[in-house]
Enzyme design. Structure first.
Site, mmCIF file in Angstrom:
data_model
loop_
_atom_site.group_PDB
_atom_site.id
_atom_site.type_symbol
_atom_site.label_atom_id
_atom_site.label_comp_id
_atom_site.label_asym_id
_atom_site.label_seq_id
_atom_site.Cartn_x
_atom_site.Cartn_y
_atom_site.Cartn_z
ATOM 1 N N GLY A 1 2.236 2.023 10.749
ATOM 2 C CA GLY A 1 3.134 3.176 10.636
ATOM 3 C C GLY A 1 3.854 3.516 11.931
ATOM 4 O O GLY A 1 4.459 4.581 12.045
ATOM 5 N N SER B 1 3.371 -2.329 10.170
ATOM 6 C CA SER B 1 4.825 -2.270 10.349
ATOM 7 C C SER B 1 5.536 -3.567 9.970
ATOM 8 O O SER B 1 6.513 -3.952 10.622
ATOM 9 C CB SER B 1 5.171 -1.873 11.793
ATOM 10 O OG SER B 1 4.676 -0.581 12.067
ATOM 11 N N LYS C 1 0.125 4.259 -0.246
ATOM 12 C CA LYS C 1 -0.528 5.446 0.324
ATOM 13 C C LYS C 1 -0.308 6.650 -0.612
ATOM 14 O O LYS C 1 -0.161 6.454 -1.816
ATOM 15 C CB LYS C 1 -0.005 5.716 1.741
ATOM 16 C CG LYS C 1 -0.018 4.454 2.601
ATOM 17 C CD LYS C 1 0.107 4.733 4.057
ATOM 18 C CE LYS C 1 0.288 3.420 4.806
ATOM 19 N NZ LYS C 1 0.149 3.533 6.240
ATOM 20 N N GLU D 1 -6.733 4.508 8.133
ATOM 21 C CA GLU D 1 -6.587 5.934 7.802
ATOM 22 C C GLU D 1 -7.873 6.477 7.189
ATOM 23 O O GLU D 1 -8.251 7.617 7.417
ATOM 24 C CB GLU D 1 -5.379 6.130 6.867
ATOM 25 C CG GLU D 1 -4.070 5.948 7.622
ATOM 26 C CD GLU D 1 -2.911 5.461 6.780
ATOM 27 O OE1 GLU D 1 -2.944 5.582 5.545
ATOM 28 O OE2 GLU D 1 -1.951 4.938 7.389
ATOM 29 N N ASN E 1 0.870 -1.181 0.000
ATOM 30 C CA ASN E 1 0.000 0.000 0.000
ATOM 31 C C ASN E 1 0.902 1.224 0.000
ATOM 32 O O ASN E 1 1.504 1.558 1.017
ATOM 33 C CB ASN E 1 -0.881 -0.032 1.264
ATOM 34 C CG ASN E 1 -1.676 1.255 1.441
ATOM 35 O OD1 ASN E 1 -1.797 2.054 0.509
ATOM 36 N ND2 ASN E 1 -2.212 1.462 2.632
ATOM 37 N N HIS F 1 -9.470 0.828 5.393
ATOM 38 C CA HIS F 1 -8.151 1.087 5.990
ATOM 39 C C HIS F 1 -8.335 2.053 7.167
ATOM 40 O O HIS F 1 -9.156 2.959 7.092
ATOM 41 C CB HIS F 1 -7.216 1.678 4.935
ATOM 42 C CG HIS F 1 -5.794 1.726 5.396
ATOM 43 N ND1 HIS F 1 -5.331 2.678 6.267
ATOM 44 C CD2 HIS F 1 -4.734 0.913 5.135
ATOM 45 C CE1 HIS F 1 -4.052 2.449 6.502
ATOM 46 N NE2 HIS F 1 -3.671 1.384 5.830
ATOM 47 N N GLU G 1 -5.373 -5.409 10.472
ATOM 48 C CA GLU G 1 -4.365 -4.376 10.688
ATOM 49 C C GLU G 1 -4.644 -3.661 12.004
ATOM 50 O O GLU G 1 -5.430 -2.708 12.040
ATOM 51 C CB GLU G 1 -4.418 -3.345 9.553
ATOM 52 C CG GLU G 1 -4.144 -3.904 8.187
ATOM 53 C CD GLU G 1 -3.563 -2.837 7.277
ATOM 54 O OE1 GLU G 1 -2.444 -3.053 6.818
ATOM 55 O OE2 GLU G 1 -4.202 -1.804 7.061
HETATM 56 C C1 PEP Z 1 -0.806 -0.018 5.919
HETATM 57 O O1 PEP Z 1 -0.881 1.148 5.618
HETATM 58 O O2 PEP Z 1 -1.677 -0.807 5.520
HETATM 59 C C2 PEP Z 1 0.312 -0.454 6.753
HETATM 60 C C3 PEP Z 1 0.281 -1.650 7.274
HETATM 61 O O3 PEP Z 1 1.346 0.445 6.946
HETATM 62 P P1 PEP Z 1 2.784 0.154 7.618
HETATM 63 O O4 PEP Z 1 3.303 -1.129 7.036
HETATM 64 O O5 PEP Z 1 3.614 1.336 7.247
HETATM 65 O O6 PEP Z 1 2.545 0.033 9.086
#
Ligand code: PEP
Length: 249
Positions: free
Chosen positions: A172, A211, A12, A96, A10, A94, A166
């Site tokens: 992040g 992460s 973003k 976000e 992803n 997601h 997630e």
């Molecule tokens: C994501 O945005 O779906 C995500 C898991 O981000 P990150 O790997 O940066 O934590």
């Protein structure tokens, strides 16, 4: 049941015409893999990425979609438009989108429906915040997020979907859930789906996101209910992303 692993990046709101060419060129150096490798660029770059990956097995995803089919919805993008540009998967729910843009379980469910109606595959993100985990509500939150979608599209539609667990506290932050923590939630998600359909619960691929790095992915991928990863930050670095794909076997 053997479920193919998926490793999805992803991106973003990152990248430029130039940086995307070098990121994809880096990914094209990847050796063949048994996993499905997916990239999710921002809308303007879907067409460019679709062209760049056309001779490879990399699969295209979008990061968002409208719940509407067409019409007077300025600024929105429909599922059929995404299909026109070779998109297979669409990320939904997601954290976000939920936290920054107020997307509710109900809105996410209607977006899932729009995607399924267009023949694309929803990649449905669910997960709890730190406060919810600390108050023992992890499963309750995940189940509510899933139930809202089941209520609209039915359990059988989950055969055409991918789930990404997630935990919000891991996205992040550099603080990944441990492989055991991920497995515990993934198996509970599968058990929850099994209450409506055992066969669907066995088929659906459940990715972990939060992460993920090459140093943590191999332990995650060894867990029986972890069917891959949704990777944010680390997916912007071709070498790191390829290293994650390698650990998926
Ligand atoms: C994501 O945005 O779906 C995500 C898991 O981000 P990150 O790997 O940066 O934590």
């Amino acid at each position: 049941m053997i479920r193919q692993k998926i490793v999805a990046g992803n991106w973003k709101m990152n990248g430029s015409k130039e940086s995307i060419v070098s990121l994809i060129n880096g990914l094209l150096e990847m050796e063949g893999s048994n996993s499905e490798v997916v990239v999710a660029p921002s809308f303007p770059y879907l067409s460019q990425v679709n062209d760049l990956i056309s001779d490879s097995s990399i699969v295209l995803a979008a990061q968002n979609v409208s719940q509407e089919v067409k019409g007077a919805y300025t600024g929105e993008v429909s599922a059929s438009m995404l299909g026109d540009f070779g998109v297979k998967y669409v990320l939904l729910g997601h954290s976000e989108r939920r936290s920054l843009y107020g997307e509710t379980n109900e809105l996410v469910a209607s977006k899932v429906k729009a995607i399924l109606d267009s023949g694309l595959t929803p990649m449905l993100c669910i997960g709890e915040t730190l406060a919810e985990r600390e108050s023992g509500k992890t499963l309750e939150v995940c189940e509510q997020q899933l139930q809202a979608v089941i209520d609209v599209v039915g359990i059988v539609s989950f055969e055409q979907m991918v789930i990404a667990y997630e935990p919000v506290w891991a996205i992040g932050t550099g603080l990944s859930a441990s492989a055991e923590q991920a497995q515990e939630v993934h198996s509970s998600i599968r058990a929850f789906l099994a209450k409506s359909s055992e066969s669907v619960s066995q088929k659906v691929q459940i990715l972990y996101g939060g992460s993920v790095k090459a140093s943590t992915s191999s332990a995650l991928f060894q867990m029986p209910d972890v069917d891959g990863a949704l990777v944010g930050g680390a997916s912007l670095d071709a070498k790191e992303f390829i290293a994650i794909v390698k650990t998926a076997g």
